[in-house]
Structure formats: C-alpha cells, structure tokens
Design a protein around this motif. Structure first.
Motif, PDB file in Angstrom:
ATOM      1  N   MET A   1       4.837   3.099   8.971  1.00  0.00           N
ATOM      2  CA  MET A   1       5.526   1.825   9.151  1.00  0.00           C
ATOM      3  C   MET A   1       4.707   0.807   8.364  1.00  0.00           C
ATOM      4  O   MET A   1       3.567   0.481   8.735  1.00  0.00           O
ATOM      5  CB  MET A   1       5.604   1.426  10.628  1.00  0.00           C
ATOM      6  N   TYR A   2       5.263   0.358   7.250  1.00  0.00           N
ATOM      7  CA  TYR A   2       4.509  -0.501   6.334  1.00  0.00           C
ATOM      8  C   TYR A   2       4.152  -1.829   6.990  1.00  0.00           C
ATOM      9  O   TYR A   2       4.913  -2.353   7.815  1.00  0.00           O
ATOM     10  CB  TYR A   2       5.313  -0.713   5.054  1.00  0.00           C
ATOM     11  N   PRO A   3       2.976  -2.385   6.645  1.00  0.00           N
ATOM     12  CA  PRO A   3       2.486  -3.610   7.304  1.00  0.00           C
ATOM     13  C   PRO A   3       3.290  -4.846   6.910  1.00  0.00           C
ATOM     14  O   PRO A   3       3.004  -5.513   5.920  1.00  0.00           O
ATOM     15  CB  PRO A   3       1.029  -3.709   6.808  1.00  0.00           C
ATOM     16  N   GLN A   4       4.295  -5.173   7.734  1.00  0.00           N
ATOM     17  CA  GLN A   4       5.178  -6.318   7.467  1.00  0.00           C
ATOM     18  C   GLN A   4       5.345  -7.212   8.706  1.00  0.00           C
ATOM     19  O   GLN A   4       6.477  -7.399   9.161  1.00  0.00           O
ATOM     20  CB  GLN A   4       6.544  -5.815   6.978  1.00  0.00           C
ATOM     21  N   PRO A   5       4.344  -7.776   9.310  1.00  0.00           N
ATOM     22  CA  PRO A   5       2.945  -7.739   8.871  1.00  0.00           C
ATOM     23  C   PRO A   5       2.122  -6.637   9.557  1.00  0.00           C
ATOM     24  O   PRO A   5       1.046  -6.307   9.095  1.00  0.00           O
ATOM     25  CB  PRO A   5       2.429  -9.116   9.277  1.00  0.00           C
TER      26      PRO A   5
ATOM     27  N   LYS B   1       0.816  -1.217   0.000  1.00  0.00           N
ATOM     28  CA  LYS B   1       0.000   0.000   0.000  1.00  0.00           C
ATOM     29  C   LYS B   1       0.853   1.272   0.000  1.00  0.00           C
ATOM     30  O   LYS B   1       0.585   2.222   0.734  1.00  0.00           O
ATOM     31  CB  LYS B   1      -0.956   0.016   1.200  1.00  0.00           C
ATOM     32  N   GLY B   2       1.899   1.294  -0.831  1.00  0.00           N
ATOM     33  CA  GLY B   2       2.721   2.496  -0.951  1.00  0.00           C
ATOM     34  C   GLY B   2       1.982   3.636  -1.617  1.00  0.00           C
ATOM     35  O   GLY B   2       0.898   3.456  -2.184  1.00  0.00           O
ATOM     36  N   SER B   3       2.596   4.823  -1.585  1.00  0.00           N
ATOM     37  CA  SER B   3       1.959   6.014  -2.157  1.00  0.00           C
ATOM     38  C   SER B   3       2.370   6.262  -3.596  1.00  0.00           C
ATOM     39  O   SER B   3       1.794   7.112  -4.272  1.00  0.00           O
ATOM     40  CB  SER B   3       2.319   7.251  -1.325  1.00  0.00           C
TER      41      SER B   3
END
Length: 402
Positions: free
Chosen positions: A278-282, A196-198
């Motif tokens: 903070m990107y979902p990882q997870p 879900k990057g911009s």
C-alpha cells in the motif's frame, strides 16, 4: 603615382563588391531553401544518470562482531566510511523496438572497482511494446523489494528473507514481460512521483536464467525458472495498492569448504510467496513473505543438507512534505530462517531485526537516511559453527542523485 593608386583602389573595390554580392546571393538562396530532415543517429538517444551512496555504521555500536556480509560489508569490525554504491546508468532506445540498459557499479564490495550490475536490452514484440523480451543480465523478478532500486528503497538494505533468494538480485537469462500500456504508465508514475515503486517488470513475468547469481558463470546444465504476477490497483480515492505472487525453482551449486564432505555440491531449491504494497499516500504498508527449500549448513553434523526455509518482513512508512523538504519516517521488522546458498557451506542463518529510521530529502538530488538497528543474527558454517551475535547500532547514509 596618384593616378596609379586610384586605379588600383578602384579595381579592388569592384572586385570585392562582386565577391560580397555573390556571397549575399548564395546566403539568400541557402536561407530560403527547404532543408531535408536529418535522421537522428541511435547514439544521440543515449542518456546518462546515476547515484552514489556513502555510509557510516559505527555510531552507538554495541557489538563489533555483529555483521551482515550480504547486507553491507562495512558492518562491524574495521568498518569506517564506505561507498556502498557508485553507479552510472547508460540507457536509451537504439531502435523503435529496442531499448538498452547498462549499469556498472564502481564501489562493488567496497573495493571501489568496477563491476557490471545490469547489461540487457528489451526487444518489443508489438508496436506498443506491451509484450517484451529482456535479454542479458538483469534483475530476477522475485519479490517487490528485490526489484525496487536501491536508489528508491527507504531501508538501507534489502531484507534477508527474500534477498537470500538471489544475491545482488540479478542473473543472466531471458525474461518475458507483459503489461498493458496504461499499467506501464502507472509503474512509471510510482517511481517518478517519489512513492518508491519497484519499476516496470510487467504484470506478468516468466524467465529462464542460469541460477548462480550475477557475474558468476553457470556451474551445471540446469537452468532456473521464475514467474511473477503483480497488479497495481488504483482505488477511487487515488490510493494505489499492489499485490503480487512469485516463485522460482532450479538447481544451485554451492561453494563448500574442501575439509567438509565435498561429494555433494548441487542442491535443488525452490521458493514461492506473496507481496502486498500500500503505497505511502501518505501512510504506507509493505509486506512480503516466502517459503521454500534449499541447502543449509547443519552445525551438528558439520554438513550441508536440504532444509526448509522461510522469511519476510513488514515495513510501515509515512510520506510527509514540509515546504520543499520531504520526510519519510519508517520502521521495519524482518525475519529469516534458512541457509544462504551463495555463502560458504550455504551458511545457516537465523535473523530477527528491527529498524527505525527516517529519510530526509531537501531536494531531489540529495537524500540522508538515519536508521537505528536492533539485531539478533546467527550465521554459522564450517569455519564458525557456533556464532550468534546480538547488538544495536545507528547507521547513516548520504545519497547523491544525478
């Protein structure tokens, strides 16, 4: 007679044998010949993709007067099935240093008519295209969620706090972007991987634009100025964290009710604020806030005044893969206190809203989102100077990607 027939047949066989022999020789020569490569025409580089979103917002609705015009026009009274977006995207490289992007929307405002969303080209200023000029109608680089495509965003609508800065997120102007090649690849990965990057709006952006928002003509002789700095850090663990800071300033001409004081229609405005992702990882966290000043309707004086504004949100999500299915449960709280300059009389807004939902992706071409919204909204102007609505509802959206 037989002698004549035999002579004719002999003549025909010899004739066609010569023809076939010549064809064989010619085919043999053409097959072995070295062909000159044909230069690819720019039109052959054009690509097409798109997506469509169908919504329904009336399940378990407690207050049909609760609505959000900027968010979704099918909220509230007389709402039904609603095409939120039907978008076709034409894009490609027409030159080694020129990239074009045109995106019409065939569901603009729920009227199912076509309207241009994006129409721009990128001019690379160096061979690596680390330095670019973006010319035309495009997104204004203010806020992470504003730049994030609706195709990728998890909540159904953008938050009021930052999206009130630029209705439809776009305007006409010239933007300068810079990002090293390595970071441009990282921006691309954050979208293609499903995180879900911009998208790629540079590590640094600086732009001039009209300021009256997309598909609206300029109404004064003053341009808006915007700037943004962002950087996606990759930790040794592979976790990616992005931090940003952005701001803009300019003069905006509002749409006023002629029955009110019509003397002042132009107001100076500015905004600034940070973003943290903070990107979902997870597990992921996304938060943004902004402060500033702008026009806002005052129900006590029945006039539009220069007022401070503030707003933002916090979003938590979790990326869960089960076989081929992807589930992204999420919750978001957002808040806004200020006017919305693009609405009548710079409508006064007070928003407190909690959303709890989940996105399900059985495969890349289909997504289903269910989101329960608990909302407290005040939206007041000269036509409705006392209007506070509270309520809750379950919202559904099906999305097709192609």
């Amino acid at each position: 007679m037989r002698t004549t027939f035999a002579l004719v047949m002999t003549f025909l066989v010899l004739t066609f044998h010569g023809v076939f022999a010549r064809d064989t020789m010619e085919d043999s020569v053409s097959t072995n010949a070295v062909e000159t490569p044909v230069k690819k025409h720019w039109a052959e580089s054009i690509q097409l993709r798109g997506y469509a979103q169908l919504r329904y917002n009336r399940l378990f609705e407690t207050n049909p007067l609760l609505q959000c015009e900027q968010c979704d026009k099918s909220w509230g009274e007389n709402g039904g099935f609603f095409f939120r977006r039907i978008r076709m995207i034409f894009y490609g490289d027409i030159h080694p240093r020129i990239y074009f992007y045109i995106q019409p929307d065939f569901a603009s405002g729920g009227g199912n008519f076509a309207q241009i969303r994006d129409a721009y080209f990128d001019l690379g200023l160096d061979a690596k295209q680390e330095f670019r000029l973006r010319i035309g109608q495009s997104k204004v680089p203010f806020g992470f969620e504003n730049l994030q495509s609706s195709q990728n965003r998890v909540p159904l609508d953008r938050n009021d706090g930052l999206n009130s800065a630029v209705a439809n997120e776009r305007d006409i102007g010239v933007m300068f972007y810079y990002a090293p090649t390595e970071i441009r690849k990282r921006f691309s990965y954050l979208v293609s991987s499903g995180l879900k990057g911009s998208g790629d709006y540079g590590v640094f952006g600086l732009g001039l634009y009209n300021g009256q928002t997309a598909n609206n003509p300029e109404k004064n002789n003053s341009l808006h100025v915007v700037s943004r700095v962002t950087y996606p850090f990759e930790l040794p663990s592979g976790q990616i964290i992005e931090g940003s800071f952005q701001g803009y300033t300019g003069k905006f001409v509002i749409n006023r009710n002629p029955l009110t004081d019509f003397d002042q229609t132009e107001f100076r405005e500015y905004r600034y604020g940070p973003s943290f992702i903070m990107y979902p990882q997870p597990f992921g966290i996304q938060a943004e806030f902004n402060w500033g000043r702008g026009p806002e309707f005052n129900p006590e004086t029945m006039d539009v005044e220069d007022k401070p504004l503030e707003g933002g949100y916090v979003l938590a999500s979790y990326f869960l893969r089960s076989g081929k299915d992807i589930f992204i449960p999420f919750t978001r709280y957002h808040y806004y206190k200020g006017g919305k300059k693009h609405e009548l009389d710079a409508t006064r807004h007070r928003v407190k809203e909690l959303e709890i939902g989940v996105e399900w992706q059985p495969h890349r071409n289909f997504e289903l989102v269910a989101m329960y919204t608990i909302s407290d909204r005040t939206f007041e102007n000269s036509l409705n100077p006392d209007n506070r609505q509270k309520g809750s509802l379950l919202r559904l959206q099906a999305q097709i990607n192609f």
